[in-house]
Design a protein around this motif. Structure first.
Motif, PDB file in Angstrom:
ATOM      1  N   VAL A 102       1.042  -1.105  -0.099  1.00 43.05           N
ATOM      2  CA  VAL A 102      -0.215  -0.133   0.120  1.00 43.05           C
ATOM      3  C   VAL A 102       1.106   1.090   0.271  1.00 43.05           C
ATOM      4  N   LYS A 103       1.870   1.280   0.328  1.00 44.37           N
ATOM      5  CA  LYS A 103       3.075   2.170  -0.029  1.00 44.37           C
ATOM      6  C   LYS A 103       2.736   3.109  -1.188  1.00 44.37           C
ATOM      7  N   GLY A 104       2.768   4.796  -1.006  1.00 42.83           N
ATOM      8  CA  GLY A 104       1.972   5.573  -1.739  1.00 42.83           C
ATOM      9  C   GLY A 104       1.097   5.664  -2.217  1.00 42.83           C
ATOM     10  N   ARG A 105       0.442   4.472  -1.648  1.00 38.61           N
ATOM     11  CA  ARG A 105      -1.410   4.556  -2.165  1.00 38.61           C
ATOM     12  C   ARG A 105      -2.259   5.281  -0.782  1.00 38.61           C
ATOM     13  N   PHE A 106      -1.723   4.931   0.162  1.00 42.85           N
ATOM     14  CA  PHE A 106      -2.464   5.308   1.561  1.00 42.85           C
ATOM     15  C   PHE A 106      -1.643   5.580   1.836  1.00 42.85           C
ATOM     16  N   THR A 107      -2.145   6.605   2.843  1.00 40.47           N
ATOM     17  CA  THR A 107      -1.638   7.436   4.185  1.00 40.47           C
ATOM     18  C   THR A 107      -2.799   7.848   6.044  1.00 40.47           C
ATOM     19  N   ILE A 108      -1.634   7.239   7.131  1.00 36.53           N
ATOM     20  CA  ILE A 108      -2.327   6.573   8.098  1.00 36.53           C
ATOM     21  C   ILE A 108      -2.489   8.367   8.529  1.00 36.53           C
ATOM     22  N   SER A 109      -3.036   8.626   9.243  1.00 41.11           N
ATOM     23  CA  SER A 109      -3.166   9.759  10.156  1.00 41.11           C
ATOM     24  C   SER A 109      -4.216   9.755  11.230  1.00 41.11           C
ATOM     25  N   ARG A 110      -3.787  11.413  12.444  1.00 42.32           N
ATOM     26  CA  ARG A 110      -4.289  11.422  13.181  1.00 42.32           C
ATOM     27  C   ARG A 110      -4.391  12.744  13.827  1.00 42.32           C
ATOM     28  N   ASP A 111      -6.023  12.746  14.386  1.00 41.80           N
ATOM     29  CA  ASP A 111      -6.455  13.889  14.866  1.00 41.80           C
ATOM     30  C   ASP A 111      -7.283  14.030  16.193  1.00 41.80           C
ATOM     31  N   ASN A 112      -5.682  13.935  17.143  1.00 44.96           N
ATOM     32  CA  ASN A 112      -5.931  13.933  18.448  1.00 44.96           C
ATOM     33  C   ASN A 112      -7.405  14.262  19.348  1.00 44.96           C
ATOM     34  N   ALA A 113      -7.085  15.740  18.831  1.00 45.13           N
ATOM     35  CA  ALA A 113      -8.484  16.318  18.922  1.00 45.13           C
ATOM     36  C   ALA A 113      -9.607  16.061  18.980  1.00 45.13           C
ATOM     37  N   LYS A 114      -9.443  15.416  17.495  1.00 43.86           N
ATOM     38  CA  LYS A 114     -11.071  14.445  17.677  1.00 43.86           C
ATOM     39  C   LYS A 114     -11.078  12.910  18.209  1.00 43.86           C
ATOM     40  N   ASN A 115     -10.308  12.898  18.287  1.00 43.67           N
ATOM     41  CA  ASN A 115      -9.850  11.001  18.595  1.00 43.67           C
ATOM     42  C   ASN A 115     -10.701  10.073  17.909  1.00 43.67           C
ATOM     43  N   THR A 116     -10.445  10.978  16.758  1.00 38.16           N
ATOM     44  CA  THR A 116     -10.377   9.861  15.232  1.00 38.16           C
ATOM     45  C   THR A 116      -8.737   9.566  15.027  1.00 38.16           C
ATOM     46  N   VAL A 117      -8.718   8.647  14.225  1.00 36.62           N
ATOM     47  CA  VAL A 117      -7.222   7.996  13.375  1.00 36.62           C
ATOM     48  C   VAL A 117      -8.018   7.964  11.702  1.00 36.62           C
ATOM     49  N   TYR A 118      -7.124   7.781  10.632  1.00 39.69           N
ATOM     50  CA  TYR A 118      -8.084   8.034   9.569  1.00 39.69           C
ATOM     51  C   TYR A 118      -7.097   7.115   8.702  1.00 39.69           C
ATOM     52  N   LEU A 119      -7.532   6.833   7.441  1.00 40.04           N
ATOM     53  CA  LEU A 119      -6.944   5.823   6.437  1.00 40.04           C
ATOM     54  C   LEU A 119      -7.139   6.261   5.652  1.00 40.04           C
ATOM     55  N   GLN A 120      -6.593   7.204   4.815  1.00 42.62           N
ATOM     56  CA  GLN A 120      -6.803   7.835   3.039  1.00 42.62           C
ATOM     57  C   GLN A 120      -6.421   6.269   1.790  1.00 42.62           C
ATOM     58  N   MET A 121      -7.269   5.802   1.102  1.00 40.95           N
ATOM     59  CA  MET A 121      -6.946   4.448   0.800  1.00 40.95           C
ATOM     60  C   MET A 121      -6.910   5.760  -0.710  1.00 40.95           C
ATOM     61  N   ASN A 122      -6.602   5.829  -1.343  1.00 38.60           N
ATOM     62  CA  ASN A 122      -6.146   6.275  -3.434  1.00 38.60           C
ATOM     63  C   ASN A 122      -5.635   4.872  -4.451  1.00 38.60           C
ATOM     64  N   SER A 123      -6.108   4.922  -5.451  1.00 40.00           N
ATOM     65  CA  SER A 123      -5.199   3.789  -6.023  1.00 40.00           C
ATOM     66  C   SER A 123      -5.918   2.923  -6.107  1.00 40.00           C
ATOM     67  N   LEU A 124      -7.429   2.415  -5.212  1.00 42.02           N
ATOM     68  CA  LEU A 124      -7.534   1.700  -5.118  1.00 42.02           C
ATOM     69  C   LEU A 124      -7.756   0.751  -6.189  1.00 42.02           C
ATOM     70  N   LYS A 125      -6.961  -1.245  -5.546  1.00 39.96           N
ATOM     71  CA  LYS A 125      -7.072  -2.528  -6.752  1.00 39.96           C
ATOM     72  C   LYS A 125      -8.015  -3.440  -6.111  1.00 39.96           C
ATOM     73  N   PRO A 126      -8.212  -4.150  -7.064  1.00 32.14           N
ATOM     74  CA  PRO A 126      -8.987  -5.284  -6.094  1.00 32.14           C
ATOM     75  C   PRO A 126      -8.830  -5.747  -5.175  1.00 32.14           C
ATOM     76  N   GLU A 127      -7.392  -6.308  -5.389  1.00 35.60           N
ATOM     77  CA  GLU A 127      -6.757  -6.724  -4.484  1.00 35.60           C
ATOM     78  C   GLU A 127      -6.717  -6.291  -2.730  1.00 35.60           C
ATOM     79  N   ASP A 128      -6.740  -4.849  -2.755  1.00 35.31           N
ATOM     80  CA  ASP A 128      -7.055  -4.162  -1.206  1.00 35.31           C
ATOM     81  C   ASP A 128      -9.161  -4.917  -0.865  1.00 35.31           C
ATOM     82  N   THR A 129      -9.232  -5.294  -1.785  1.00 35.87           N
ATOM     83  CA  THR A 129     -10.601  -5.462  -0.980  1.00 35.87           C
ATOM     84  C   THR A 129     -10.685  -6.748   0.533  1.00 35.87           C
ATOM     85  N   ALA A 130     -11.697  -5.943   1.169  1.00 39.08           N
ATOM     86  CA  ALA A 130     -10.917  -6.765   2.764  1.00 39.08           C
ATOM     87  C   ALA A 130     -12.074  -6.488   3.275  1.00 39.08           C
TER      88      ALA A 130
END
Length: 114
Positions: A63-91
């Motif tokens: 997933v390197k170069g396609r996914f980005t993990i980030s966190r917003d501690n103020a919102k108590n939330t973590v995110y996963l931005q997923m770009n250029s998705l492929k069928p093998e990312d299905t899960a």
């Protein structure tokens, strides 16, 4: 104590999704946060990890170069931005919080298909 994922769904190859993992009952700022995924018939795989403070994020090679993990501690939330998705990312994607204790969300389905 709860982790709730959202943002999954059906997307065409090449598309994008942003997953969210909202924590309640504890402050995730002190926790190492990770996203895992598990496809049918396959073992659970670490997708991305972000430390509590400082340090660098880690990604699975797939997933390197396609996914980005980030966190917003103020919102108590973590995110996963997923770009250029492929069928093998299905899960099912689940978030994990670890700092002594180990908490898991229930998961959100991501399906990449035309």
């Amino acid at each position: 104590v709860q982790l709730v994922e959202s943002g999954g769904g059906l997307v065409q190859p090449g598309g994008s999704l942003r997953l969210s993992c909202a924590a309640s009952g504890f402050a995730l700022s002190r926790y190492v946060m990770s996203w895992y995924r598990q496809a049918p018939g396959k073992e659970r795989e670490l997708v991305a990890r972000i430390p509590s403070v400082g340090g660098s994020t880690n990604y699975a090679d797939s997933v390197k170069g396609r996914f980005t993990i980030s966190r917003d501690n103020a919102k108590n939330t973590v995110y996963l931005q997923m770009n250029s998705l492929k069928p093998e990312d299905t899960a099912v994607y689940r978030c994990n919080a670890r700092w002594g204790n180990d908490y898991w969300g229930q998961g959100t389905q991501v399906t990449v298909s035309s």
